[in-house]
Design a protein around this motif. Structure first.
Motif, PDB file in Angstrom:
ATOM      1  N   ALA A  76      -1.165  73.152 119.453  1.00 28.56           N
ATOM      2  CA  ALA A  76      -0.712  72.297 120.489  1.00 28.56           C
ATOM      3  C   ALA A  76      -2.070  71.446 120.956  1.00 28.56           C
ATOM      4  CB  ALA A  76      -0.206  72.832 121.742  1.00 28.56           C
ATOM      5  N   VAL A  77      -1.942  70.630 121.900  1.00 24.79           N
ATOM      6  CA  VAL A  77      -3.039  70.022 122.601  1.00 24.79           C
ATOM      7  C   VAL A  77      -3.125  70.708 123.935  1.00 24.79           C
ATOM      8  CG1 VAL A  77      -4.082  67.935 123.820  1.00 24.79           C
ATOM      9  CG2 VAL A  77      -2.921  67.698 121.640  1.00 24.79           C
ATOM     10  N   GLY A 123     -13.566  73.294 123.409  1.00 24.32           N
ATOM     11  CA  GLY A 123     -13.309  74.653 122.776  1.00 24.32           C
ATOM     12  C   GLY A 123     -12.109  74.599 121.604  1.00 24.32           C
ATOM     13  N   GLY A 124     -11.506  73.718 121.618  1.00 19.86           N
ATOM     14  CA  GLY A 124     -10.360  73.658 120.664  1.00 19.86           C
ATOM     15  C   GLY A 124     -11.086  73.447 119.378  1.00 19.86           C
ATOM     16  N   GLY A 125     -10.046  73.732 118.368  1.00 18.62           N
ATOM     17  CA  GLY A 125     -10.467  73.806 116.678  1.00 18.62           C
ATOM     18  C   GLY A 125      -9.617  74.107 115.867  1.00 18.62           C
ATOM     19  N   GLY A 149      -7.532  67.181 127.374  1.00 21.84           N
ATOM     20  CA  GLY A 149      -6.962  67.803 126.339  1.00 21.84           C
ATOM     21  C   GLY A 149      -7.980  68.193 125.251  1.00 21.84           C
ATOM     22  N   THR A 150      -7.548  69.256 124.579  1.00 22.11           N
ATOM     23  CA  THR A 150      -8.405  69.675 123.453  1.00 22.11           C
ATOM     24  C   THR A 150      -7.288  70.244 122.436  1.00 22.11           C
ATOM     25  OG1 THR A 150     -10.381  71.094 122.473  1.00 22.11           O
ATOM     26  CG2 THR A 150      -8.865  71.971 124.355  1.00 22.11           C
ATOM     27  N   LEU A 151      -7.313  70.056 121.017  1.00 21.48           N
ATOM     28  CA  LEU A 151      -6.806  70.236 120.204  1.00 21.48           C
ATOM     29  C   LEU A 151      -6.820  71.671 119.818  1.00 21.48           C
ATOM     30  CD1 LEU A 151      -4.251  69.521 118.252  1.00 21.48           C
ATOM     31  CD2 LEU A 151      -5.882  68.386 116.923  1.00 21.48           C
ATOM     32  N   VAL A 152      -5.748  72.615 119.751  1.00 19.65           N
ATOM     33  CA  VAL A 152      -5.760  73.993 118.883  1.00 19.65           C
ATOM     34  C   VAL A 152      -4.932  73.879 117.746  1.00 19.65           C
ATOM     35  CG1 VAL A 152      -5.479  76.143 119.155  1.00 19.65           C
ATOM     36  CG2 VAL A 152      -6.496  74.851 121.012  1.00 19.65           C
ATOM     37  N   SER A 176      -9.149  83.939 116.815  1.00 19.51           N
ATOM     38  CA  SER A 176      -9.304  83.710 118.422  1.00 19.51           C
ATOM     39  C   SER A 176     -10.395  82.306 118.766  1.00 19.51           C
ATOM     40  CB  SER A 176     -10.321  85.065 118.876  1.00 19.51           C
ATOM     41  OG  SER A 176      -9.611  86.087 118.656  1.00 19.51           O
ATOM     42  N   LEU A 177     -10.086  81.997 119.918  1.00 18.42           N
ATOM     43  CA  LEU A 177     -10.551  80.758 120.504  1.00 18.42           C
ATOM     44  C   LEU A 177     -10.593  80.894 122.017  1.00 18.42           C
ATOM     45  CD1 LEU A 177      -9.068  77.662 118.876  1.00 18.42           C
ATOM     46  CD2 LEU A 177     -11.305  78.303 118.350  1.00 18.42           C
TER      47      LEU A 177
END
Length: 114
Positions: free
Chosen positions: A90-91, A7-9, A107-110, A16-17
């Motif tokens: 952040a991740v 879901g990151g991006g 981990g997913t990067l935002v 919003s995410l």
């Protein structure tokens, strides 16, 4: 317990995410699920956690903007992030805690940037 986060991006400030973290394995043993984040050059910090009873805890800087929820049927925990700020970049890692220890997702990067 294995965790798969997604879901990151990249999102603009104010956007919003929604992050998702699906658990598999010995899910019946999970007491607490939560989200943590680590920005470049900083320590990993707690963002929000939710226990098996549905009680939640948030870090002060995300209160009123982020919402953590848990779908027991889907063995998934979500983090709805609204009003994102550059300092939220952040991740993001999900974590499951159970009596014998804990497991981390990958981990997913935002990235919050205009």
């Amino acid at each position: 317990v294995q965790l798969q986060a997604s879901g990151g991006g990249l999102v603009q400030p104010g956007g919003s995410l929604r992050l998702s973290c699906a658990a598999s394995g010995s899910i019946f043993s999970i007491n607490v699920m939560g989200w943590y984040r680590q920005a470049p050059g900083k320590l990993r910090e707690l963002v929000a956690v939710i226990n098996s009873g549905g009680s939640t805890t948030y870090r002060d800087s995300v209160k009123g903007r982020f919402t953590i929820s848990r779908d027991f049927a889907k063995n998934t925990v979500y983090l709805q992030m609204n009003g994102l700020k550059s300092e939220d970049t952040a991740v993001y890692y999900c974590k499951a805690t159970y009596p014998s220890g804990g497991s981390w997702g990958q981990g997913t990067l935002v990235t919050v940037s205009s």
